[in-house]
Design a protein around this motif. Structure first.
Motif, short mmCIF file in Angstrom:
data_model
loop_
_atom_site.label_atom_id
_atom_site.label_comp_id
_atom_site.label_asym_id
_atom_site.label_seq_id
_atom_site.Cartn_x
_atom_site.Cartn_y
_atom_site.Cartn_z
N HIS A 11 0.86 -1.19 0.00
CA HIS A 11 0.00 0.00 0.00
C HIS A 11 0.89 1.24 0.00
O HIS A 11 1.71 1.43 0.89
N VAL A 12 0.73 2.08 -1.02
CA VAL A 12 1.48 3.33 -1.11
C VAL A 12 0.50 4.49 -0.98
O VAL A 12 -0.54 4.51 -1.65
N ALA A 13 0.81 5.44 -0.11
CA ALA A 13 -0.03 6.64 0.07
C ALA A 13 0.78 7.84 -0.41
O ALA A 13 1.98 7.94 -0.11
N ILE A 14 0.14 8.72 -1.17
CA ILE A 14 0.89 9.85 -1.75
C ILE A 14 0.21 11.19 -1.44
O ILE A 14 -0.99 11.35 -1.65
N ILE A 15 1.01 12.13 -0.94
CA ILE A 15 0.56 13.53 -0.82
C ILE A 15 0.95 14.21 -2.11
O ILE A 15 2.13 14.49 -2.36
N MET A 16 -0.05 14.42 -2.95
CA MET A 16 0.20 14.95 -4.30
C MET A 16 0.32 16.47 -4.19
O MET A 16 -0.65 17.19 -4.41
N ASP A 181 2.35 1.14 3.65
CA ASP A 181 3.72 0.77 3.96
C ASP A 181 4.67 1.91 3.64
O ASP A 181 5.70 2.08 4.29
N LEU A 182 4.33 2.65 2.60
CA LEU A 182 5.19 3.73 2.10
C LEU A 182 4.35 4.98 1.88
O LEU A 182 3.27 4.91 1.30
N MET A 183 4.84 6.13 2.37
CA MET A 183 4.18 7.41 2.15
C MET A 183 5.12 8.30 1.35
O MET A 183 6.28 8.50 1.75
N ILE A 184 4.65 8.77 0.21
CA ILE A 184 5.47 9.64 -0.64
C ILE A 184 4.87 11.04 -0.61
O ILE A 184 3.65 11.19 -0.70
#
Ligand code: IPE
Ligand code: IPE
Ligand code: MG
Length: 238
Positions: A11-16, A181-184
């Motif tokens: 699961h990757v979460a991104i602050i665009m 798992d990963l926040m970009i």
């Protein structure tokens, strides 16, 4: 599992972030940055599939973004309906489940209708899930969970002594989705801006200076590679 064998994040979460700066850099109005940013979402979903990322959560509008000028908020809501209109068929073709996290019902009625239709028409798919955070605030989500729990306690269906972390988590907006798992975060800011406060407790962070509309396949791959080299300890001593 040895560090060198850690697999891709599920699961990757991104602050665009950085649409406005991307546009300013080109002498364009901010809305052009948002349009370019929405186009990039379509690419991201393809990359996520290619790299084997099962869940992608994208921060599109925060509970604080209502503080922006009305023209910009209106343009973002308009863009949202347009995006769903253009993209729903492709999500169905690609068998992508679409979900929203946030106080969706407080969005403009047209947007709510479009979102609910997209959620209903993709509900059967399980391979890949796209979650868009809209009118989302991490604090609002925790407050909303607390309210639901308090209502159950008042109704007598829940004993307050039974409130623990798993029970609390089951009252969040999307209890069945595993934590990221990963926040970009794109465009360099080193802050959470009220994103997924509960769910990111043990996520790995990756920040790039690139503005969201310029975020590329290579950059996404770089973030995933960085993740695979991290040593996630979860408070232990591995
Ligand atoms: C992110 O870009 C999109 C939203 C918050 C809706 P911004 O609009 O925040 O762009 P910057 O940060 O001003 O460059
Ligand atoms: C976070 O970006 C919200 C989204 C990307 C939707 P902001 O641009 O709103 O965050 P701040 O204001 O820089 O903290
Ligand atoms: Mg910003």
């Amino acid at each position: 599992m040895g560090e060198s064998e850690r697999s891709v994040p599920r699961h990757v979460a991104i602050i665009m972030d950085g649409n406005g700066r991307w546009a300013a850099r080109r002498g364009l109005p901010r809305v052009e940055g948002h349009i370019a940013g929405a186009e990039k979402v379509k690419d991201l979903l393809r990359y996520a599939k290619e790299f084997g990322v099962e869940y992608l959560t994208l921060y599109a509008f925060s509970t604080e973004n209502w503080k922006r000028p009305k023209e910009e908020v209106d343009a973002l809501m308009e863009l949202l309906s347009r995006f769903i209109g253009e993209y729903l068929e492709e999500m169905k073709k690609e068998e992508v489940r679409f979900l929203v996290t946030g106080r969706m019902d407080a969005l403009p009625e047209r947007a709510v209708q479009d979102l609910k239709r997209a959620i209903a028409e993709t509900a059967e798919f399980r391979g890949h899930t796209l979650i868009v955070a809209l009118n989302y605030g991490g604090r609002a989500e925790i407050v909303d969970a607390a309210r639901k729990i308090a209502e159950e306690a008042r109704a007598g269906t829940l004993d307050p002594a039974r409130i623990d972390e798993p029970l609390f988590a089951r009252h969040l907006y999307l209890p069945e989705i595993p934590d990221p798992d990963l926040m970009i975060r794109t465009s360099g800011e080193l802050r959470l801006s009220n994103f997924l406060l509960w769910e990111l407790s043990y996520a790995e962070f990756y920040v790039t200076e690139t503005f969201w509309p310029d975020f590329s396949r290579e950059e996404f791959q770089k973030a995933i590679e960085a993740y695979t080299k991290r040593n996630r300890r979860f408070g232990g001593r591995k």
